[in-house]
Design a protein around this motif. Structure first.
Motif, PDB file in Angstrom:
ATOM      1  N   PRO A 197      -7.683 -28.000  21.159  1.00 58.86           N
ATOM      2  CA  PRO A 197      -7.505 -26.993  20.103  1.00 58.86           C
ATOM      3  C   PRO A 197      -8.842 -26.652  19.452  1.00 58.86           C
ATOM      4  N   PRO A 198      -9.113 -25.369  19.195  1.00 56.36           N
ATOM      5  CA  PRO A 198     -10.378 -24.991  18.555  1.00 56.36           C
ATOM      6  C   PRO A 198     -10.390 -25.328  17.079  1.00 56.36           C
ATOM      7  N   GLU A 199     -11.606 -25.455  16.554  1.00 53.62           N
ATOM      8  CA  GLU A 199     -11.750 -25.663  15.119  1.00 53.62           C
ATOM      9  C   GLU A 199     -11.375 -24.382  14.367  1.00 53.62           C
ATOM     10  N   ALA A 582     -16.914 -11.701  24.786  1.00 54.22           N
ATOM     11  CA  ALA A 582     -16.123 -11.020  25.814  1.00 54.22           C
ATOM     12  C   ALA A 582     -14.692 -11.557  25.856  1.00 54.22           C
ATOM     13  N   LEU A 583     -14.547 -12.874  25.693  1.00 50.17           N
ATOM     14  CA  LEU A 583     -13.212 -13.476  25.660  1.00 50.17           C
ATOM     15  C   LEU A 583     -12.399 -12.961  24.479  1.00 50.17           C
ATOM     16  N   LEU A 584     -13.055 -12.855  23.327  1.00 45.03           N
ATOM     17  CA  LEU A 584     -12.359 -12.382  22.132  1.00 45.03           C
ATOM     18  C   LEU A 584     -11.878 -10.947  22.333  1.00 45.03           C
ATOM     19  N   THR A 585     -12.749 -10.102  22.884  1.00 38.41           N
ATOM     20  CA  THR A 585     -12.360  -8.717  23.143  1.00 38.41           C
ATOM     21  C   THR A 585     -11.224  -8.657  24.151  1.00 38.41           C
ATOM     22  N   TYR A 586     -11.355  -9.433  25.232  1.00 43.98           N
ATOM     23  CA  TYR A 586     -10.315  -9.414  26.266  1.00 43.98           C
ATOM     24  C   TYR A 586      -8.976  -9.890  25.710  1.00 43.98           C
ATOM     25  N   SER A 587      -8.996 -10.934  24.910  1.00 44.53           N
ATOM     26  CA  SER A 587      -7.737 -11.436  24.354  1.00 44.53           C
ATOM     27  C   SER A 587      -7.101 -10.416  23.425  1.00 44.53           C
ATOM     28  N   ALA A 588      -7.929  -9.622  22.739  1.00 46.05           N
ATOM     29  CA  ALA A 588      -7.381  -8.580  21.869  1.00 46.05           C
ATOM     30  C   ALA A 588      -6.737  -7.460  22.685  1.00 46.05           C
ATOM     31  N   TYR A 589      -7.314  -7.131  23.820  1.00 44.74           N
ATOM     32  CA  TYR A 589      -6.717  -6.115  24.691  1.00 44.74           C
ATOM     33  C   TYR A 589      -5.469  -6.631  25.395  1.00 44.74           C
ATOM     34  N   SER A 590      -5.541  -7.889  25.849  1.00 46.43           N
ATOM     35  CA  SER A 590      -4.511  -8.406  26.750  1.00 46.43           C
ATOM     36  C   SER A 590      -3.425  -9.221  26.062  1.00 46.43           C
ATOM     37  N   GLY A 591      -3.732  -9.721  24.860  1.00 46.69           N
ATOM     38  CA  GLY A 591      -2.798 -10.623  24.198  1.00 46.69           C
ATOM     39  C   GLY A 591      -2.835 -12.031  24.753  1.00 46.69           C
ATOM     40  N   ASP A 594      -4.491 -17.958  25.805  1.00 48.33           N
ATOM     41  CA  ASP A 594      -5.410 -18.927  26.404  1.00 48.33           C
ATOM     42  C   ASP A 594      -6.861 -18.494  26.258  1.00 48.33           C
ATOM     43  N   HIS A 595      -7.121 -17.211  26.456  1.00 49.43           N
ATOM     44  CA  HIS A 595      -8.505 -16.742  26.354  1.00 49.43           C
ATOM     45  C   HIS A 595      -8.966 -16.676  24.897  1.00 49.43           C
ATOM     46  N   ARG A 596      -8.040 -16.434  23.997  1.00 50.36           N
ATOM     47  CA  ARG A 596      -8.393 -16.499  22.572  1.00 50.36           C
ATOM     48  C   ARG A 596      -8.755 -17.937  22.196  1.00 50.36           C
ATOM     49  N   LEU A 597      -8.018 -18.918  22.703  1.00 47.65           N
ATOM     50  CA  LEU A 597      -8.345 -20.315  22.438  1.00 47.65           C
ATOM     51  C   LEU A 597      -9.693 -20.685  23.036  1.00 47.65           C
ATOM     52  N   MET A 598      -9.974 -20.170  24.226  1.00 49.17           N
ATOM     53  CA  MET A 598     -11.253 -20.459  24.860  1.00 49.17           C
ATOM     54  C   MET A 598     -12.406 -19.926  24.005  1.00 49.17           C
ATOM     55  N   ALA A 599     -12.259 -18.708  23.487  1.00 49.58           N
ATOM     56  CA  ALA A 599     -13.284 -18.158  22.593  1.00 49.58           C
ATOM     57  C   ALA A 599     -13.441 -19.035  21.358  1.00 49.58           C
ATOM     58  N   GLY A 600     -12.326 -19.501  20.812  1.00 47.98           N
ATOM     59  CA  GLY A 600     -12.386 -20.368  19.639  1.00 47.98           C
ATOM     60  C   GLY A 600     -13.091 -21.674  19.924  1.00 47.98           C
ATOM     61  N   ASN A 601     -12.884 -22.237  21.108  1.00 49.82           N
ATOM     62  CA  ASN A 601     -13.575 -23.473  21.463  1.00 49.82           C
ATOM     63  C   ASN A 601     -15.085 -23.267  21.556  1.00 49.82           C
ATOM     64  N   ILE A 602     -15.508 -22.147  22.118  1.00 51.00           N
ATOM     65  CA  ILE A 602     -16.944 -21.870  22.192  1.00 51.00           C
ATOM     66  C   ILE A 602     -17.518 -21.693  20.791  1.00 51.00           C
ATOM     67  N   GLY A 618     -27.275 -15.888  16.290  1.00 51.98           N
ATOM     68  CA  GLY A 618     -26.844 -14.578  15.815  1.00 51.98           C
ATOM     69  C   GLY A 618     -25.576 -14.076  16.481  1.00 51.98           C
ATOM     70  N   TRP A 619     -25.472 -14.231  17.814  1.00 55.45           N
ATOM     71  CA  TRP A 619     -24.303 -13.669  18.493  1.00 55.45           C
ATOM     72  C   TRP A 619     -23.061 -14.522  18.279  1.00 55.45           C
ATOM     73  N   LEU A 620     -23.233 -15.831  18.159  1.00 51.45           N
ATOM     74  CA  LEU A 620     -22.094 -16.668  17.782  1.00 51.45           C
ATOM     75  C   LEU A 620     -21.591 -16.274  16.396  1.00 51.45           C
ATOM     76  N   LEU A 621     -22.514 -16.040  15.473  1.00 50.48           N
ATOM     77  CA  LEU A 621     -22.132 -15.626  14.126  1.00 50.48           C
ATOM     78  C   LEU A 621     -21.440 -14.263  14.149  1.00 50.48           C
ATOM     79  N   ALA A 622     -21.971 -13.339  14.942  1.00 52.81           N
ATOM     80  CA  ALA A 622     -21.366 -12.017  15.035  1.00 52.81           C
ATOM     81  C   ALA A 622     -19.961 -12.105  15.618  1.00 52.81           C
ATOM     82  N   THR A 623     -19.787 -12.952  16.644  1.00 57.81           N
ATOM     83  CA  THR A 623     -18.471 -13.117  17.248  1.00 57.81           C
ATOM     84  C   THR A 623     -17.505 -13.780  16.274  1.00 57.81           C
ATOM     85  N   ALA A 624     -17.995 -14.750  15.518  1.00 57.67           N
ATOM     86  CA  ALA A 624     -17.148 -15.394  14.511  1.00 57.67           C
ATOM     87  C   ALA A 624     -16.710 -14.388  13.451  1.00 57.67           C
TER      88      ALA A 624
END
Length: 723
Positions: A197-199, A582-591, A594-602, A618-624
Motif C-alpha cells: 500500500p502507498p503512503e 505517466a501512471l497517474l495520467t493513465y489511471s485517470a484515463y483508464s480508472g 492498480d496503476h494508481r497504486l503504483m504511482a502512489g508507491n513511487i 521537482g517532478w516528483l513534487l509536481a506529480t504529487a
C-alpha cells in the motif's frame, strides 16, 4: 615520460601490432563517437567485445563518457586523445572505450555515481578506470595535458593507474568490489516497492518544499543556488502547479516561478535572436552561457512557459512576454532541430569551428564593431547598450552574447524588434555549430507534449501538427508493437539496437497522452497506454522498479548486481518521477486502480528527498501536486461543434494540476482507432438537445455535466480548491 613496456609474449604495443588494435568508432552512427574516429587512441564502443578484449589482455578498461555538444569533451580530445604519445601509452596499457552518454544513460548513470563516490566531483568528459568485468576503481572528469594545482595531468593519471594495476592488483580489485557493494546498498535503501500500500500524501510536505526552495532562490537573477546555474525546469513545473492550488504558499510559489522564468528569458541563457535556450550559465546572473543547445532543455522550458501562460502570469513576468518566449522557443525547436522523417535532433554543439579551431559560442558572440558592420553607428550603439555588448568580451576575445538582463522599455523593445531580423540574418552567414542528428525517443516524447500544449495555448495549430509528426516518427521508427519494445535511439530513421530506458517509455507515454488531450485522436491514447503497460512489465522485477532492464552485464556488475533506480532529477526528470506522472495520467484515463497504486508507491520516494533536497525532486513534487488535486478528469462529449471546441479549449487552457482531458471523436485518422477504448469516455453523451457537455470527475466519479465555458471554469476552480 615513462616508456611503455612490451606486454609479455607480445610485440611492442607501441608498434601497433597487438591483434585487433584499431580505432573502430568510424563504424558507429553516434555523432559523438564519430568525432573521435580519427584519434590515434584505439577506441572501441561499449559492449561485451571490448571487455572481453580487456580480459584477454589482462588490462583495465579506460572508459571515457561525453556527448557531441560538450565543450570540455572537445578540449580533452584535442589536448590528450589527439596526442600520439598519450595515445600510445593509453593503447599499450588499457582498452579505451568511448560512450555517448545520450545513447547510453544507463552506463553514464552508474559510472557517474562511481565517479562522484571516488573523486567527489562529476561531469563530462567523465574518465573512469574499470576492471574487465566492469567494476570502477578510479575515476575523475577532465584531466589536463600538464599538471595544474590540485589536478594531475592525464598522463600522470594513466601511469599511476597502470602502476597500481600491475603492482597492487588485489587491493585494486577489492576496492572496486567494495565500491560496487556500497552502490548496491545505496540502491536497496532507495528502492521502490510496488507491491504494497502507498503512503498517504501529505499536502504539508509540498508547502514545506516551497519554503526550502525559497531559501536557495536567487531573488535578483531568478533560479536557485549559485554558479554554475542550470534551468530548473522540473522545479518550475512544481511551483506552477502548486501556485494553481490554493494554499498559504501558493503565492510564494507563483513569485518564485515568475522570477525564474523572467530571469532566464531576459538573459544570455536564451538566444535573444532565435529563441533557443543554452544548457547552462557559468555565471549566477545567466550572463555567460555554455552554448550547447539541447532538445531536452528546450522541450521542458517550452512546456514551463506554456504552463505559466495557463496560470495567468504575474506582474514580474506577464503572460504577453511569456507567450513571445514560448513561441520563439517552439519555432527554434521545429526549425533548428527537425530531421528527415519528422523527429527532432538531440542538440547543437557548444563550439563553432572557425579555421579548423574550436571556439566556444563563436557563432553567437558580438562586439561593438561587429554590430556596427550590420547596423550602422546609431543602431549599433543602441543595441550594444540594450544588450550589454562592451569592448571587452564576456566569453572570449570574440565578444559577448546578446542579453538585456532586464525587461526592455517600450522604446528599447521597438528598437530591438526592428534590428533583430538583420542581426539574425548576419549571424546565419557565420560558421554554425554542428548538430547531433541522433534522435532520442524520450527527448522527442518531451517535445511532443510541449509542442502539443503550446500549440493549443498559443492557438498555433502548426505546432500541434509538428507534435503529431514527431509522434508518428516515434510510432513508426522507435516502437515495436509486436514485441512491446521501445528503442531509445535512431539515426537516419533507422533504430539503433539500444533498448529504451524507463525514462524513454515514461516521457513518450506522457507525450502521447498530452497529444491525445489536444487532438482527441485515440491513436495517441492507445500508444500512451501501450507504453505504460509495457513499462509496468519491463522495469519491474520482484516488486521493485528499475531504470533499465539489464541491457549490460558490466553495468549490472558495477552497481553490485542489483537493479538500479535513480530517484533524483538531473537535466531531465528522473525515470521514476516521470513514470509516476505517466501512471497517474493513465489511471485517470483508464480508472486502473492498480496503476494508481503504483504511482502512489513511487511517490513514496518523495518525503525524504523533498525534506532535504527539493531541487532534485521537482517532478516528483509536481506529480504529487497533481495527485492531491485528483487529478481532475474531464470528458468532453457531444457533436463536433464550435461550442464543443470552445469547451475543449477552455479545458486545455486550465492550470488545474494534472488535469486529464478526453474528447469524443468520430474519426481520429489512425488505423487503430476502432480498437482503442478510452474508459473515461464510456457512457458520456451530449445534452438532450444535441449540445456538447463536459463531465468533470475524480476517480471516474463525475459531477453533473456542464455545457458552458463559464460553468467549466467555475467548477474547475472549485474542484482545485477542494469544494
Amino acid at each position: 615520460m615513462r616508456t611503455a613496456m612490451p606486454l609479455p609474449g607480445r610485440a611492442d604495443p607501441q608498434e601497433n601490432t597487438w591483434p585487433g588494435a584499431s580505432n573502430t568508432l568510424g563504424l558507429e552512427p553516434s555523432a559523438y563517437l564519430r568525432q573521435h574516429a580519427g584519434n590515434p587512441v584505439f577506441w572501441r564502443p561499449f559492449g561485451d567485445e571490448a571487455f572481453a578484449f580487456a580480459a584477454e589482455r589482462d588490462v583495465p578498461v579506460f572508459l571515457s563518457i561525453g556527448y557531441a555538444a560538450c565543450h570540455w569533451c572537445h578540449v580533452m580530445a584535442h589536448e590528450s586523445f589527439e596526442d600520439q604519445a598519450t595515445a600510445d601509452y593509453l593503447n599499450a596499457h588499457f582498452v579505451p572505450v568511448k560512450v555517448d552518454r545520450e545513447e547510453r544513460p544507463d552506463v553514464d548513470s552508474v559510472y557517474m555515481a562511481a565517479t562522484q563516490a571516488i573523486s567527489g566531483e562529476g561531469g563530462w568528459p567523465m574518465s573512469v578506470f574499470l576492471t574487465p568485468v566492469g567494476l570502477a576503481f578510479h575515476a575523475g572528469t577532465y584531466f589536463p595535458p600538464t599538471p595544474l594545482p590540485g589536478r594531475p595531468s592525464f598522463l600522470n593519471v594513466l601511469e599511476a593507474v597502470h602502476e597500481a594495476w600491475a603492482e597492487r592488483r588485489e587491493a585494486v580489485e577489492q576496492n572496486a568490489r567494495g565500491l560496487a557493494s556500497n552502490m548496491a546498498n545505496a540502491q536497496m535503501s532507495a528502492a521502490v516497492r510496488l507491491d504494497g500500500p502507498p503512503e498517504v500524501l501529505d499536502a504539508g510536505l509540498l508547502s514545506d518544499a516551497v519554503g526550502l526552495l525559497a531559501r536557495s532562490e536567487d531573488m535578483a537573477a531568478g533560479g536557485f543556488g549559485t554558479a554554475p546555474k542550470f534551468p530548473p525546469s522540473a522545479v518550475v513545473e512544481f511551483l506552477i502547479r502548486h501556485a494553481a492550488a490554493p494554499s498559504e504558499t501558493a503565492e510564494a510559489a507563483r513569485d518564485m516561478a515568475g522570477r525564474t522564468l523572467a530571469g532566464m528569458a531576459r538573459s544570455a541563457l536564451r538566444d535573444q535572436l532565435d529563441g533557443g535556450f543554452a544548457r547552462y550559465s557559468v555565471t549566477a546572473d545567466w550572463s555567460v552561457p555554455h552554448f550547447e543547445k539541447m532538445l531536452y532543455d528546450n522541450a521542458q522550458l517550452l512546456r514551463a512557459y506554456t504552463h505559466w501562460i495557463r496560470l495567468g502570469g504575474n506582474a514580474v513576468f506577464p503572460v504577453e512576454e511569456a507567450a513571445a518566449v514560448a513561441s520563439d522557443c517552439a519555432d527554434w525547436m521545429v526549425s533548428a532541430l527537425a530531421v528527415e522523417g519528422g523527429a527532432l535532433a538531440s542538440s547543437l554543439d557548444a563550439d563553432t569551428v572557425v579555421d579548423g579551431v574550436h571556439h566556444e559560442g563563436a557563432a553567437y558572440l558580438w562586439t561593438p564593431d561587429s554590430l556596427q558592420e550590420v547596423l550602422g553607428t546609431g543602431d549599433a550603439e543602441a543595441v550594444a547598450r540594450i544588450m550589454n555588448v562592451g569592448s571587452a568580451g564576456t566569453v572570449s576575445a570574440l565578444g559577448s552574447p546578446l542579453h538585456p538582463g532586464k525587461l526592455l522599455t517600450g522604446t528599447e523593445s521597438r528598437t530591438w524588434e526592428r534590428v533583430r531580423p538583420a542581426l539574425l540574418a548576419a549571424r546565419n552567414k557565420r560558421n554554425q555549430p554542428a548538430r547531433d542528428n541522433k534522435v532520442v525517443a524520450g527527448w522527442n516524447g518531451l517535445a511532443v507534449a510541449a509542442l502539443a500544449e503550446a500549440g493549443a495555448v498559443l492557438e498555433r495549430p502548426g505546432l500541434v501538427t509538428a507534435a503529431e509528426s514527431i509522434a508518428g516518427y516515434l510510432e513508426c521508427v522507435h516502437w515495436n508493437s509486436g514485441e512491446s519494445l521501445l528503442t531509445r535511439v535512431s539515426h537516419d530513421a533507422a533504430p539503433r539496437g539500444i533498448g529504451g530506458l524507463l525514462e524513454d517509455y515514461a516521457f513518450c507515454a506522457d507525450g502521447f497522452f498530452a497529444l491525445y488531450a489536444v487532438t482527441g485522436k485515440k491513436r495517441w491514447y492507445g500508444l500512451g497506454e501501450s507504453l505504460v503497460l509495457a513499462a509496468s512489465e519491463r522495469f519491474v522485477a520482484n516488486g521493485r522498479l528499475a531504470d533499465s532492464a539489464g541491457e549490460s552485464a558490466q553495468v549490472f556488475n558495477a552497481q553490485g548486481q542489483h537493479a538500479a533506480l535513480d530517484p533524483f532529477d538531473n537535466a531531465t526528470p528522473s525515470g521514476a518521477a516521470a513514470f509516476a506522472g505517466a501512471l497517474l495520467t493513465y489511471s485517470a484515463y483508464s480508472g486502473s486502480h492498480d496503476h494508481r497504486l503504483m504511482a502512489g508507491n513511487i511517490l513514496g520516494l518523495l518525503p525524504p528527498i523533498a525534506s532535504r533536497a527539493p531541487r532534485v525532486a521537482g517532478w516528483l513534487l509536481a506529480t504529487a501536486q497533481a495527485a492531491l488535486a485528483g487529478p481532475v478528469e474531464a470528458a468532453v462529449a457531444g457533436p463536433d461543434t464550435p461550442s464543443r471546441r470552445e469547451l475543449h479549449l477552455a479545458l486545455l487552457a486550465s492550470a488545474s494540476p494534472g488535469l486529464v482531458v478526453a474528447v469524443q471523436t468520430a474519426d481520429d485518422g489512425g488505423s487503430t482507432a476502432a480498437a482503442v477504448d478510452v474508459p473515461l469516455l464510456r457512457h458520456r453523451s451530449g445534452g438532450a438537445d444535441g449540445s456538447a457537455q463536459v463531465y468533470l470527475c475524480r476517480g471516474m466519479v463525475c459531477e453533473r455535466p456542464v455545457g458552458t465555458v463559464a460553468e467549466v471554469e467555475a467548477r474547475l476552480a472549485a474542484m482545485v480548491s477542494g469544494d
